[in-house]
Design an enzyme around this catalytic site. Structure first.
Site, mmCIF file in Angstrom:
data_model
loop_
_atom_site.group_PDB
_atom_site.id
_atom_site.type_symbol
_atom_site.label_atom_id
_atom_site.label_comp_id
_atom_site.label_asym_id
_atom_site.label_seq_id
_atom_site.Cartn_x
_atom_site.Cartn_y
_atom_site.Cartn_z
ATOM 1 N N HIS B 84 0.852 -1.194 0.000
ATOM 2 C CA HIS B 84 0.000 0.000 0.000
ATOM 3 C C HIS B 84 0.882 1.235 0.000
ATOM 4 C CE1 HIS B 84 -3.445 2.575 0.746
ATOM 5 N NE2 HIS B 84 -2.647 3.258 1.545
ATOM 6 N N ASP B 163 -14.838 2.777 7.974
ATOM 7 C CA ASP B 163 -13.751 3.595 7.450
ATOM 8 C C ASP B 163 -14.212 4.436 6.276
ATOM 9 O OD1 ASP B 163 -10.924 4.410 7.041
ATOM 10 O OD2 ASP B 163 -11.313 3.442 5.122
ATOM 11 N N ARG B 170 -14.107 12.955 7.453
ATOM 12 C CA ARG B 170 -12.839 13.636 7.760
ATOM 13 C C ARG B 170 -12.462 14.590 6.635
ATOM 14 N NH1 ARG B 170 -9.088 8.921 8.210
ATOM 15 N NH2 ARG B 170 -7.485 10.519 8.430
ATOM 16 N N SER B 185 -7.185 3.866 9.313
ATOM 17 C CA SER B 185 -7.971 3.795 8.077
ATOM 18 C C SER B 185 -7.305 2.832 7.087
ATOM 19 C CB SER B 185 -8.075 5.202 7.472
ATOM 20 O OG SER B 185 -8.610 5.162 6.173
ATOM 21 N N LYS B 189 -8.513 -1.537 6.322
ATOM 22 C CA LYS B 189 -8.861 -2.092 5.008
ATOM 23 C C LYS B 189 -7.910 -3.212 4.607
ATOM 24 C CE LYS B 189 -8.871 2.033 3.408
ATOM 25 N NZ LYS B 189 -8.953 3.311 2.683
#
Lengths: 429, 429
Positions: B84, B163, B170, B185, B189
């Site tokens: 990620h 999320d 947010r 967050s 995931k």
């Protein structure tokens, strides 16, 4: 370029100052619905945690005033002066105070709200008088000020609508406890109502919003500063709210006690505070050659009360509602009443039906608590310390539970138990 | 007694820890709609300003995972490992990386999102390939992992719905920039997608979310700690994002550059980062005896790319879309390209149509920026520094304006201009 809500939030989040343009834009946008509740909630939390300086608070207050209209009262032939209390348990002072100050020659335009939580609302108290109505037009307010010299009525939804919306939001988002937001909320409404002078009664102690003297002093100083910056003569008294004010807590019970004071009797603390606040108000009104103690003793304030109530449809001679159930709470042992906690009594009265949990709730006119013993008094086992008044007896266990830790009878040898002094400090410009 | 939203908000507002019960309750309530947006916004701001400790962040992450389902991928015959990136300009690394790591023997289940703002989204890039589709069923994902070894597809709405809802909130409330909230967050995931190992590419610099190395290191450490606490083998690389990655910024442009890398060419920085991340992933997968440099050089990764694209309906041989307007930005003077700011290039590409301002917007497949000169290279007045690609020529002035301050040609005597090192640090459990 217009600011964006996120830019305004970020500025305060990062510890900066909000510009005048940002404050004006965000409050106008919030009032219009262009700034969302979640955005204002985030901003309110950032303000609570990072603060606002005096100039920001002054501008924030002005922007809240500008969100609605400003009352323009015609000349009523007397100087206008008002009082605001930050709220306490048994705080019925407005009821004797407004007629007393009017009897001394000033005019008192007291636009009030209803109660929420453990502190009662002035309108709720007066509505226990048969026939009395809270809603007046601007013309009716002006006429009554000129004629009677005192009006206690509902505030209009056109004054500082940003404050109304913001207060409801703060209530559900943990953002009530911010001195800049509390101060600007109170002062925006009071400035918008167009009074000529303002005396603040800032409560301190367990039953008050401000639990400590330094916090209360900071709130008082912030409000006096806002008033001064807006050209409104403002002073503040800091007064004790660790024990209830007077002996009556509840709507009709407090009206009855207020009438006692206006007739020259009543509990000493209620009289003391009424007179102290009257002196402050008269000083701001420029009426320094009249002594409220003498006026109270002369009986001149009571007829003003009668005319004030009658002018709004109320019958001052009508019997007040009585609760269907009145039960005592008795001392379990011999000793001295060492503690009678304001918050505990406030919650008990609220649970008995005197207050609201939610805005939509109704209140019981007759519910509440009547104290029978002062802190410091000797009591015997089995002696009633107070009475619980309610129309809903299923509320009694909850009221007793609320009182459990707040009502302490101690061994007389455990040291002196006295009521704390009532007048703690004053803040003037 | 269940917590109330205001109690949870107040606990964090006052600098305390949230209990496990409070965290579970508030996130379940928010997902269900019982905790209002304005309440979560106030809580998010309190978390941003007052922080969360490691145990709170771990529980918060778990509660977000528990708000939805956890993918349970069947055994695909290879170790699962994912990557990620926190997002940057020109960051197309997933495209060459997934086939490369699959060619080395691991399986890469990359569930991705779309882009918002100046950083592009992996799905947006792949959707520039004719026929390619992002949405796969769980069975299709598992089959493709077993067969091809790499899947890049859309995340499902059933993973960590708390999320998704919280991120949208947010975004509009100035509460994005909280390391505990960013870390939880991302990790919720990634943990919910069921990977066996995770490598994080945490970007640092003007074009990244984290502008400084200490902030990036803190985010990386928080995420590695969360992964470790949840039994997911996690490591992080900190990599430079002060200049764009590679020479292509934009959807189809980045696909083309990724194909160059898979065929053994491409810009040196893209190759360097692809290989570095592949090594980290292979280490977590236990495949330490295979060298990604050799596999890339052997040409074995490109056929995996072709199969991966074809498995999702795409034609890897089809020509990519070309922009209708391609115009150069030229050097105004002789000198050295001293600066090519990642954020400036990212905003230019976004304005040209490569990115979205709002979720509902569509992106142009062919829009973007192609860099022609590296930082540190000599240039002459009039020489093209980069090309602007767009189907909407009215976007060109805005793109040029975005580049104005970010593209600096300096006197060669003003000192050395070099690209900063790409690999800045690593964080491992």
């Amino acid at each position: 370029m217009a600011p964006s809500a996120v830019e305004v939030i970020n500025a305060k989040r990062d510890g900066g100052r909000l510009t005048d343009e940002q404050i004006d834009w965000v409050l106008a946008g919030y009032t219009a619905g262009d700034v969302a509740d979640e955005q204002m909630a985030a901003l309110a939390m950032a303000i609570l945690l990072n603060g606002m300086d005096a100039a920001e608070v002054a501008r924030w207050t002005q922007a809240m005033i500008d969100s609605g209209e400003v009352l323009s009262l015609p000349d009523v032939g007397r100087p206008l002066v008002d009082k605001h209390s930050t709220g306490g348990v048994g705080d019925k002072i407005t009821l004797p105070l407004a007629p007393l100050v009017a009897a001394c020659g000033a005019a008192v335009p007291q636009l009030s709200g209803r109660g929420l939580g453990h502190t009662g609302g002035t309108l709720d108290k007066l509505e226990s008088i048969p026939g009395w109505r809270a809603a007046l037009s601007l013309d009716e307010i002006a006429a009554q000020l000129a004629d009677v010299g005192a009006v206690i009525c509902a505030t209009t939804p056109t004054l500082a609508p940003a404050d109304r919306k913001l207060y409801a939001l703060r209530d559900v988002t943990g953002t009530v406890e911010s001195i800049p937001l509390i101060a600007s909320s109170i002062m925006s409404k009071k400035i918008a109502e167009g009074t000529g002078g303002l005396v603040l009664d800032v409560k301190v102690g367990s039953g008050a919003f401000m639990k400590t003297l330094p916090h209360a002093r900071e709130l008082a100083a912030t409000m006096v500063e806002i008033g001064t910056a807006h050209g409104l003569a403002t002073t503040a008294l800091l007064t004790d709210m660790s024990v209830p004010l007077g002996r009556a807590v509840g709507n009709a019970l407090e009206v009855a006690e207020s009438v006692e004071v206006l007739r020259g009797g009543g509990p000493a603390d209620v009289v003391e505070l009424t007179v102290a606040l009257a002196r402050e108000m008269l000083a701001l009104a420029g009426l320094t050659d009249v002594d409220p103690v003498e006026v109270l003793a002369s009986g001149a304030a009571y007829p003003v009360w009668e005319r004030m109530i009658a002018a709004q449809g109320g019958d001052p001679a009508a019997p007040l509602p009585m609760a269907r159930h009145v039960v005592p709470v008795v001392a379990q042992t011999d000793g001295v009443l060492a503690q009678c906690d304001a918050m505990a009594v406030g919650i008990a009265a609220w649970r008995l039906g005197a207050g609201r949990a939610r805005k939509e709730d109704t209140v019981q006119a007759a519910a509440g608590v009547r104290l029978l013993v002062d802190v410091g008094e000797q009591v015997s086992a089995g002696q009633p310390l107070l009475e619980l008044h309610t129309d809903t007896p299923q509320a009694l266990p909850g009221a007793r539970a609320a009182l459990a830790a707040g009502l302490v009878v101690a061994d007389p040898g455990s040291g002196p138990a006295v009521r704390p002094p009532l007048l703690l400090d004053a803040v003037r410009p």
